[in-house]
Design a protein around this motif. Structure first.
Motif, PDB file in Angstrom:
ATOM      1  N   VAL A  38      13.610  11.597   1.880  1.00 17.86           N
ATOM      2  CA  VAL A  38      14.071  10.875   0.611  1.00 17.86           C
ATOM      3  C   VAL A  38      13.978   9.358   0.579  1.00 17.86           C
ATOM      4  CG1 VAL A  38      15.956  10.516  -1.050  1.00 17.86           C
ATOM      5  CG2 VAL A  38      15.227  13.024  -0.225  1.00 17.86           C
ATOM      6  N   PRO A  39      14.555   8.711   1.665  1.00 22.73           N
ATOM      7  CA  PRO A  39      14.713   7.387   1.919  1.00 22.73           C
ATOM      8  C   PRO A  39      12.980   6.711   1.913  1.00 22.73           C
ATOM      9  CG  PRO A  39      16.387   8.022   3.238  1.00 22.73           C
ATOM     10  CD  PRO A  39      15.438   9.222   2.826  1.00 22.73           C
ATOM     11  N   TRP A  40      12.108   7.561   2.265  1.00 23.62           N
ATOM     12  CA  TRP A  40      10.772   6.971   2.272  1.00 23.62           C
ATOM     13  C   TRP A  40      10.226   7.052   1.010  1.00 23.62           C
ATOM     14  CZ3 TRP A  40       8.865   4.104   5.906  1.00 23.62           C
ATOM     15  CH2 TRP A  40       9.500   3.945   7.180  1.00 23.62           C
ATOM     16  N   LEU A  41      10.422   8.365   0.435  1.00 27.45           N
ATOM     17  CA  LEU A  41       9.935   8.522  -0.807  1.00 27.45           C
ATOM     18  C   LEU A  41      10.352   7.238  -1.862  1.00 27.45           C
ATOM     19  CD1 LEU A  41      10.254  12.274  -1.030  1.00 27.45           C
ATOM     20  CD2 LEU A  41       7.968  10.694  -0.847  1.00 27.45           C
ATOM     21  N   ARG A  84      11.130   4.275  -1.073  1.00 31.81           N
ATOM     22  CA  ARG A  84      10.501   2.971  -0.876  1.00 31.81           C
ATOM     23  C   ARG A  84       9.186   2.810  -1.403  1.00 31.81           C
ATOM     24  NH1 ARG A  84      11.042   1.966   5.449  1.00 31.81           N
ATOM     25  NH2 ARG A  84      10.370   0.029   4.792  1.00 31.81           N
ATOM     26  N   VAL A  85       8.511   4.052  -1.853  1.00 35.63           N
ATOM     27  CA  VAL A  85       7.068   3.678  -2.445  1.00 35.63           C
ATOM     28  C   VAL A  85       7.132   2.579  -3.454  1.00 35.63           C
ATOM     29  CG1 VAL A  85       5.331   5.007  -3.913  1.00 35.63           C
ATOM     30  CG2 VAL A  85       6.865   6.293  -2.347  1.00 35.63           C
ATOM     31  N   PRO A  86       5.991   1.694  -3.623  1.00 38.54           N
ATOM     32  CA  PRO A  86       6.226   0.534  -4.193  1.00 38.54           C
ATOM     33  C   PRO A  86       6.235   0.935  -5.790  1.00 38.54           C
ATOM     34  CG  PRO A  86       4.645   0.155  -2.496  1.00 38.54           C
ATOM     35  CD  PRO A  86       5.317   1.546  -2.354  1.00 38.54           C
ATOM     36  N   THR A  87       5.524   2.054  -6.403  1.00 41.37           N
ATOM     37  CA  THR A  87       5.370   2.363  -7.499  1.00 41.37           C
ATOM     38  C   THR A  87       6.732   3.009  -8.277  1.00 41.37           C
ATOM     39  OG1 THR A  87       4.422   4.547  -6.909  1.00 41.37           O
ATOM     40  CG2 THR A  87       2.820   2.847  -7.841  1.00 41.37           C
ATOM     41  N   TYR A  88       7.500   3.673  -6.972  1.00 37.08           N
ATOM     42  CA  TYR A  88       9.350   4.194  -7.400  1.00 37.08           C
ATOM     43  C   TYR A  88       9.858   2.812  -7.876  1.00 37.08           C
ATOM     44  CZ  TYR A  88      13.631   5.930  -6.979  1.00 37.08           C
ATOM     45  OH  TYR A  88      14.864   6.174  -7.008  1.00 37.08           O
ATOM     46  N   LYS A  89       9.689   1.643  -6.895  1.00 34.23           N
ATOM     47  CA  LYS A  89      10.664   0.583  -7.029  1.00 34.23           C
ATOM     48  C   LYS A  89      10.025  -0.101  -8.263  1.00 34.23           C
ATOM     49  CE  LYS A  89       9.781  -1.075  -2.938  1.00 34.23           C
ATOM     50  NZ  LYS A  89       9.802  -1.819  -1.461  1.00 34.23           N
ATOM     51  N   PHE A 142       0.833  -1.105  -0.015  1.00 37.54           N
ATOM     52  CA  PHE A 142      -0.019  -0.289   0.021  1.00 37.54           C
ATOM     53  C   PHE A 142       0.913   1.173   0.146  1.00 37.54           C
ATOM     54  CE2 PHE A 142      -3.001   2.889   2.420  1.00 37.54           C
ATOM     55  CZ  PHE A 142      -3.816   2.979   1.223  1.00 37.54           C
ATOM     56  N   GLY A 143       0.928   1.740  -1.086  1.00 37.34           N
ATOM     57  CA  GLY A 143       1.882   3.151  -1.376  1.00 37.34           C
ATOM     58  C   GLY A 143       1.801   4.368  -0.405  1.00 37.34           C
ATOM     59  N   ASN A 144       0.554   4.705  -0.207  1.00 37.53           N
ATOM     60  CA  ASN A 144       0.408   5.769   0.354  1.00 37.53           C
ATOM     61  C   ASN A 144       1.079   6.346   1.497  1.00 37.53           C
ATOM     62  OD1 ASN A 144      -1.789   5.978  -1.725  1.00 37.53           O
ATOM     63  ND2 ASN A 144      -3.305   7.002  -0.137  1.00 37.53           N
ATOM     64  N   PRO A 145       1.422   5.392   2.596  1.00 34.23           N
ATOM     65  CA  PRO A 145       2.117   5.758   3.867  1.00 34.23           C
ATOM     66  C   PRO A 145       3.585   5.762   3.562  1.00 34.23           C
ATOM     67  CG  PRO A 145       0.943   3.550   4.035  1.00 34.23           C
ATOM     68  CD  PRO A 145       0.588   3.871   2.617  1.00 34.23           C
ATOM     69  N   TYR A 146       4.169   5.441   2.379  1.00 32.76           N
ATOM     70  CA  TYR A 146       5.561   5.835   2.331  1.00 32.76           C
ATOM     71  C   TYR A 146       5.504   7.300   1.923  1.00 32.76           C
ATOM     72  CZ  TYR A 146       6.172   0.716   1.982  1.00 32.76           C
ATOM     73  OH  TYR A 146       6.335  -0.591   2.199  1.00 32.76           O
ATOM     74  N   ASN A 147       4.747   7.857   0.766  1.00 32.09           N
ATOM     75  CA  ASN A 147       4.539   9.252   0.631  1.00 32.09           C
ATOM     76  C   ASN A 147       4.313   9.961   1.766  1.00 32.09           C
ATOM     77  OD1 ASN A 147       5.252   9.102  -2.229  1.00 32.09           O
ATOM     78  ND2 ASN A 147       2.904   8.543  -2.829  1.00 32.09           N
ATOM     79  N   ASP A 148       3.337   9.614   2.479  1.00 31.76           N
ATOM     80  CA  ASP A 148       2.824  10.479   3.839  1.00 31.76           C
ATOM     81  C   ASP A 148       4.008  10.590   4.433  1.00 31.76           C
ATOM     82  OD1 ASP A 148       0.311  10.365   2.499  1.00 31.76           O
ATOM     83  OD2 ASP A 148      -0.405   8.955   3.876  1.00 31.76           O
ATOM     84  N   ILE A 149       4.805   9.638   4.916  1.00 31.06           N
ATOM     85  CA  ILE A 149       6.028   9.772   5.794  1.00 31.06           C
ATOM     86  C   ILE A 149       6.934  10.742   5.172  1.00 31.06           C
ATOM     87  CG2 ILE A 149       7.959   8.598   6.817  1.00 31.06           C
ATOM     88  CD1 ILE A 149       6.303   6.128   7.296  1.00 31.06           C
TER      89      ILE A 149
END
Length: 172
Positions: free
Chosen positions: A109-112, A114-119, A88-95
């Protein structure tokens, strides 16, 4: 509350019934969140999570905390959402957004990343360097475009929905 959801007839609710009750509480909490009743929204999300923990409910409770200025609590909710559903991608962006708001950009930056769509994009576009702000900051740049023009409707594909959620959060 004992943790056991009971039906109107007093019997213990099944897992499916608990999920339906949790969904109804989550939906009511979302309505309260959107109307600005943060305390009630938090209580409703909490009750939903007691019945059936979901990444969405943790994330929405985090949004309620963030709107109340409780960014550390919001970050903790995001961590719980990720533990519940890492895809679930939202929490990575949110952090990332909360850390930026706290002035801790280097931690964001490290949290951004980790967003699944980025990976997924990193795996698909192996011939490009995606570790740039242009790529990582795309959701923030998209938010700026939307907010500058005060857009009320933004047509996007399904893959952009998390970015629109981030825009909504930034606008508040």
């Amino acid at each position: 509350m004992t943790g056991e959801a009971r039906r109107a007839d007093g019997r213990i609710a099944s897992m499916a019934e608990k999920r339906l009750q949790a969904l109804a509480l989550w939906e009511e909490g979302t309505g309260r969140l959107l109307s600005g009743d943060l305390d009630l929204a938090i209580r409703l999300f909490t009750r939903s999570l007691e019945l059936s923990p979901t990444a969405e409910a943790y994330t929405f409770r985090g949004w309620a905390y963030s709107f109340a200025g409780r960014l550390d609590d919001a970050i903790e909710e995001c961590r719980k959402a990720i533990a519940t559903d890492p895809q679930f991608g939202n929490p990575y962006n949110d952090i990332g957004a909360y850390l930026i708001e706290l002035g801790r950009e280097d931690e964001a930056v490290p949290w951004l990343e980790r967003v699944p769509t980025y990976k997924e994009q990193q795996e698909k576009l192996t011939d490009r360097d995606l570790a740039t702000y242009g790529f990582l900051g795309y959701p923030l740049l998209q938010a700026a475009d939307i907010l500058i023009y005060k857009a009320s409707h933004v047509p996007v594909g399904e893959d952009q929905v998390p970015h629109i959620e981030l825009t909504r959060e930034l606008a508040r």
